[in-house]
Enzyme design. Structure first.
Site, PDB file in Angstrom:
ATOM      1  N   LYS A  89       5.919   3.174   0.561  1.00 31.65           N
ATOM      2  CA  LYS A  89       5.467   4.557   0.760  1.00 31.65           C
ATOM      3  C   LYS A  89       5.359   4.787   2.259  1.00 31.65           C
ATOM      4  CE  LYS A  89       1.286   7.365   0.403  1.00 31.65           C
ATOM      5  NZ  LYS A  89       0.285   7.882  -0.521  1.00 31.65           N
ATOM      6  N   LYS A 106       3.665   7.347   4.956  1.00 35.90           N
ATOM      7  CA  LYS A 106       2.763   8.478   5.193  1.00 35.90           C
ATOM      8  C   LYS A 106       3.430   9.404   6.207  1.00 35.90           C
ATOM      9  CE  LYS A 106      -0.618   9.266   4.009  1.00 35.90           C
ATOM     10  NZ  LYS A 106      -1.015  10.207   2.939  1.00 35.90           N
ATOM     11  N   ASP A 150       5.005  10.937   1.804  1.00 30.71           N
ATOM     12  CA  ASP A 150       3.793  11.730   1.536  1.00 30.71           C
ATOM     13  C   ASP A 150       3.379  12.517   2.781  1.00 30.71           C
ATOM     14  OD1 ASP A 150       1.308  12.736   0.923  1.00 30.71           O
ATOM     15  OD2 ASP A 150       0.306  10.793   0.762  1.00 30.71           O
ATOM     16  N   HIS A 156      -3.998   6.264  -5.936  1.00 26.81           N
ATOM     17  CA  HIS A 156      -4.118   6.645  -4.531  1.00 26.81           C
ATOM     18  C   HIS A 156      -5.130   5.746  -3.831  1.00 26.81           C
ATOM     19  CE1 HIS A 156      -6.860   8.946  -1.791  1.00 26.81           C
ATOM     20  NE2 HIS A 156      -5.724   9.241  -1.192  1.00 26.81           N
ATOM     21  N   HIS A 181      -4.323   0.823   1.159  1.00 24.63           N
ATOM     22  CA  HIS A 181      -4.362   0.685   2.621  1.00 24.63           C
ATOM     23  C   HIS A 181      -4.694  -0.751   3.031  1.00 24.63           C
ATOM     24  CE1 HIS A 181      -5.007   5.064   4.137  1.00 24.63           C
ATOM     25  NE2 HIS A 181      -4.593   5.136   2.894  1.00 24.63           N
TER      26      HIS A 181
HETATM   27  O1  GKR Z   1      -5.733   7.375   5.488  1.00 23.35           O
HETATM   28  O2  GKR Z   1      -4.488   8.615   6.740  1.00 23.35           O
HETATM   29  C1  GKR Z   1      -4.874   8.253   5.639  1.00 23.35           C
HETATM   30  C2  GKR Z   1      -4.278   8.868   4.405  1.00 23.35           C
HETATM   31  O3  GKR Z   1      -3.553   9.995   4.728  1.00 23.35           O
HETATM   32  C3  GKR Z   1      -5.327   9.197   3.400  1.00 23.35           C
HETATM   33  O4  GKR Z   1      -6.304   9.967   4.011  1.00 23.35           O
HETATM   34  C4  GKR Z   1      -4.806   9.920   2.180  1.00 23.35           C
HETATM   35  O5  GKR Z   1      -5.897  10.285   1.390  1.00 23.35           O
HETATM   36  O6  GKR Z   1      -3.605   7.910   1.658  1.00 23.35           O
HETATM   37  C5  GKR Z   1      -3.946   9.131   1.283  1.00 23.35           C
HETATM   38  C6  GKR Z   1      -2.876   9.908   0.547  1.00 23.35           C
HETATM   39  O7  GKR Z   1      -2.101   9.306  -0.148  1.00 23.35           O
HETATM   40  O8  GKR Z   1      -2.863  11.139   0.612  1.00 23.35           O
HETATM   41 MG    MG Z   2      -1.080  11.137  -0.924  1.00 25.57          MG
END
Ligand code: GKR
Ligand code: MG
Length: 424
Positions: free
Chosen positions: A193, A195, A223, A322, A351
């Protein structure tokens, strides 16, 4: 008698652990991530544990509900739920931050119920001598697969004296491929995945393309955390068609996702527009998503996650999980529930590879070919390392962070960073 065992005390310890300079739609992670560790003590001397958000508003609602649970049996989950719902009140002055579910006040009761339920299930398991998964109906798999969760990132945090992490910079397609190689090399993940929502969509699509070339056949997800407009998401869809397993939260709102669904063959997934059973109902009516990413921390616990999984089955939707920044107690709770869900169709998010520190005895949870093995021991199967808990609590006291704020952190690097969404 088992029913005579009572919860005699609940300890709530906020902790802070080091986190990397990870970029996202809202800004960038701060050097410290917060969690709260719960310990439920019983009249027969057992300790049940749980991990949840550690933001100030979350600590406030946990403290509100704590007194009405002391005295219950660890088996009184339904009474616990009723009492929490009747007790938690909005926290004055709480500031909400989209990407930090710990700050979402509409989910206060669900978040507290989840945190309490996990500790009570841990106790139940210890009392009857069964792993938590058995209390959820038993395991349909003995290993739960997780995905390699990649982030765009800077090499170092802003300011001093933060030591750089082991991952280096992750901005270009080549660096993202390198990050994936390292993560897969260390943990054996079998899906990836990325981000997104950080850079121009063309750059993020180029990174996905580079991943697809470097790891042929590996399932990929992107995502953007709702940071792409509907128009941008529709325009990007044909380019991503052949590349992605699912397209996660590119654009905001149930209606936006439903409109996008009419323009793409890609299954849409979410942890942003379907976060409650009410949103689930509306999402199904609109046809907004094909995959719901549950998170027991805000859906109301492990049993609520199973109810969600059943609803997904009834309505022909996929389900996976998630994650936010978390440690091993959360990872084990996720693993127990995911092992009990027969229609889990995708590797779960975590994470965890970004966290170096741990609060459980024996150190970090191991991944075996990208999966976490279910422990056979009673309850969650993990115990607290008290020295580590004390150290991480000291870090909490010293670090000064009391609520996650990725936007303010980003403005240290880029003072004019607007943080408006959708940005692209
Ligand atoms: O930790 O930066 C992050 C993520 O963006 C998290 O805040 C999200 O809630 O991992 C998450 C997601 O899948 O949207
Ligand atoms: Mg997400």
């Amino acid at each position: 008698m088992r029913r005579d065992i009572r919860i005699t005390d609940i300890r709530i310890t906020p902790i802070a652990f080091r986190d990397g300079p990870l970029l996202n739609a809202a800004g960038i992670h701060e050097p410290w991530a917060l969690r709260a560790i719960l310990e439920f003590e019983t009249s027969d001397g057992r300790i049940g544990i749980s991990e949840t958000y550690g933001d100030a508003p979350m600590l406030a609602v946990l403290a509100q509900a704590r007194p009405v649970i002391v005295g219950l049996s660890p088996f009184d989950l339904n009474v616990m739920e009723e009492r929490v719902r009747a007790t938690v009140r909005p926290v004055a002055g709480a500031v909400e931050f989209t990407l930090a579910p710990g700050s979402h006040s509409a989910k206060n009761a669900a978040k507290v119920i989840s945190a309490f339920e996990v500790a009570m299930l841990d106790l139940q398991g210890q009392i009857v001598g069964a792993p938590v998964v058995d209390l959820l109906g038993g395991a349909v798999r003995d290993r739960v697969p997780y995905s390699a969760y990649l982030f765009f990132k800077y090499a170092e945090h802003h300011g001093k004296p933060y030591a750089p992490d082991a991952w280096g910079e992750g901005l270009s397609p080549a660096q993202i491929v390198e990050q994936a190689r390292r993560m897969i090399g260390l943990y054996g993940f079998r899906s990836i995945k990325l981000k997104g929502g950080v850079f121009e969509p063309a750059h993020e699509i180029a990174c996905i393309r580079a991943l697809s070339e470097a790891f042929p056949g590996m399932p990929l997800r992107l995502d953007p955390n709702a940071n792409w407009s509907l128009q941008t998401s529709i325009a990007a869809a044909p380019e991503l068609d052949e590349l992605l397993e699912y397209y996660e939260d590119p654009t905001p709102g149930l209606e936006g996702m439903a409109e996008l669904a009419r323009h793409t063959r890609l299954p849409l997934a979410t942890n942003m527009v379907v976060t409650t059973f009410d949103e689930f109902r509306r999402g199904v009516a609109l046809g907004s998503v094909k995959v719901v990413l549950s998170d027991h921390h805000y859906w109301g616990g492990l049993r609520a996650t199973r109810e969600l999984a059943r609803m997904c089955e009834v309505w022909g939707l996929g389900i996976s999980m998630h994650s936010n920044s978390h440690l091993g107690i959360s990872l084990m709770a996720m693993t127990h529930v995911a092992a009990s869900v027969s229609n889990l169709g995708y590797a779960c998010d975590t994470h965890y590879p970004w966290q170096e520190e741990e609060v459980i005895a024996g150190g970090r949870v191991a991944f075996d070919e990208g999966a976490v093995r279910l422990p056979a021991s009673p309850g969650l199967g993990v115990q607290l390392d008290r020295e580590a808990l004390a150290r991480l609590h000291e870090q909490y006291l010293a670090c000064g962070v009391r609520q996650r704020d990725d936007l303010a952190q980003m403005r240290k690097y880029q003072p004019d960073f607007a943080g408006t969404s959708p940005r692209f």
